[in-house]
Enzyme design. Structure first.
Site, short mmCIF file in Angstrom:
data_model
loop_
_atom_site.label_atom_id
_atom_site.label_comp_id
_atom_site.label_asym_id
_atom_site.label_seq_id
_atom_site.Cartn_x
_atom_site.Cartn_y
_atom_site.Cartn_z
N HIS A 189 -1.97 -11.45 24.64
CA HIS A 189 -3.66 -12.58 24.66
C HIS A 189 -4.78 -12.29 23.84
CE1 HIS A 189 -3.29 -11.38 29.04
NE2 HIS A 189 -2.85 -10.78 29.63
N SER B 260 2.29 -9.37 28.92
CA SER B 260 0.97 -8.45 28.53
C SER B 260 1.24 -6.95 28.22
CB SER B 260 -0.15 -8.50 29.26
OG SER B 260 -0.66 -8.88 29.68
N GLU C 212 -16.08 -4.44 19.24
CA GLU C 212 -16.32 -3.46 17.94
C GLU C 212 -15.12 -3.22 16.97
OE1 GLU C 212 -16.04 0.43 20.10
OE2 GLU C 212 -17.62 0.20 21.86
#
Length: 287
Positions: free
Chosen positions: A185, A143, A161
């Site tokens: 992810h 991550s 967005e």
């Protein structure tokens, strides 16, 4: 041309630690899982592994989870190095661990914490030097720990967005592999749009979007092999025929034409310098 002799293993997050019960984990932890590959690349169960949970808001708990996971794999020399300031990065004990380790493992969390506390310090310089010059030295990260390997690092951005200019926030990473922008992810959090904008900003850099429990073994800063139960999405902007990122105002929808995208899974390979994909036959076993 500089060739890095070490090995990088960026991971998409939420990798199997041998204690999971979720159906998404389809690989046998002991001999197929991502951390198994980390140990194997570092030289086996006798390797000296240093876990750095700097990015995490709960470093003690995260460190303990990795100690247990590596113990399950048979490792007997695993240390947690809890760095919470630049001063910690200059301590003799930290420098000694960074110098003697066979493998450094960065946890997830907030990637900016890693660059703020480690970037430009003595242990950062040791990391760069050992990665460039020592065959068999492994730097793994999950991550945030994967994203920080890049030079142009994604520091944040809203998936809702996505595809509007300004949705992605960039920051400087540790600069281990300047050829890549890494996001993690990737599937679960819908990050296709923010990686697209990152590549629009830096079209000569390749984007890797890593699904959870999925990683890449990168040899010589170039040769990549996918590991884990998910997939990676490769973004290649080198052949864009239209890219209006530079002229748009923030919040404006973006246009990108002829963005090349590959979807790769376990065992597939990618050559960064040649931008070439090699896929395994469908009947090939997991690695």
């Amino acid at each position: 041309m500089l060739t890095n002799k070490g090995t990088l293993i960026p991971i998409g997050g939420n990798e199997d630690k041998g204690i999971e019960e979720h159906e998404q984990y389809t690989l046998e932890f002991i001999d197929e899982g991502i951390l198994y590959h980390v140990v194997k690349e570092a030289g086996g169960t006798s390797a000296k592994i240093v876990v750095i949970p700097t990015a995490s808001s709960i470093p003690e708990e995260v460190g303990a989870n990795y100690l247990e996971a590596f113990k399950t794999l048979g490792c007997n020399d695993v240390t947690v190095l809890d760095i919470r300031s630049k001063e910690d990065s200059e301590k003799e004990s930290s420098i000694n661990l960074m110098t003697s380790a066979n493998c450094i493992m960065f946890s997830g969390g907030n990637q900016s914490k890693i660059t703020d506390r480690i970037g430009g310090t003595s242990i950062h310089k040791i990391l760069l030097d050992r990665y460039q010059n020592e065959k068999g030295f492994v730097i793994a990260g999950t991550s945030a720990g994967a994203m920080v390997m890049a030079n142009e690092m994604i520091a944040g951005g809203s998936a809702s967005e996505a595809f509007y200019k300004g949705a992605v926030k960039m920051y400087k990473g540790l600069g281990l592999i300047p050829d890549l922008i890494i996001d993690t992810h990737f599937i679960k959090r819908g990050r296709f749009g923010r990686q697209s904008e990152a590549i629009a900003k830096f079209p000569n850099i390749i984007g890797f979007g890593l699904a959870e429990d999925t990683g890449i073994i990168i040899k010589n800063g170039n040769e990549c092999t996918v590991i884990g139960s998910g997939m990676i999405i490769v973004f290649d902007g080198s052949k864009l025929t239209h890219n209006n990122e530079k002229v748009l105002e923030e919040g404006t929808p973006m246009t990108m034409a002829n963005l090349t995208v590959h979807v790769l899974s376990n065992g597939d390979q990618y050559n960064i310098k040649q931008r070439k994909v090699t896929v395994l036959p469908i009947e090939a076993p997991f690695i």
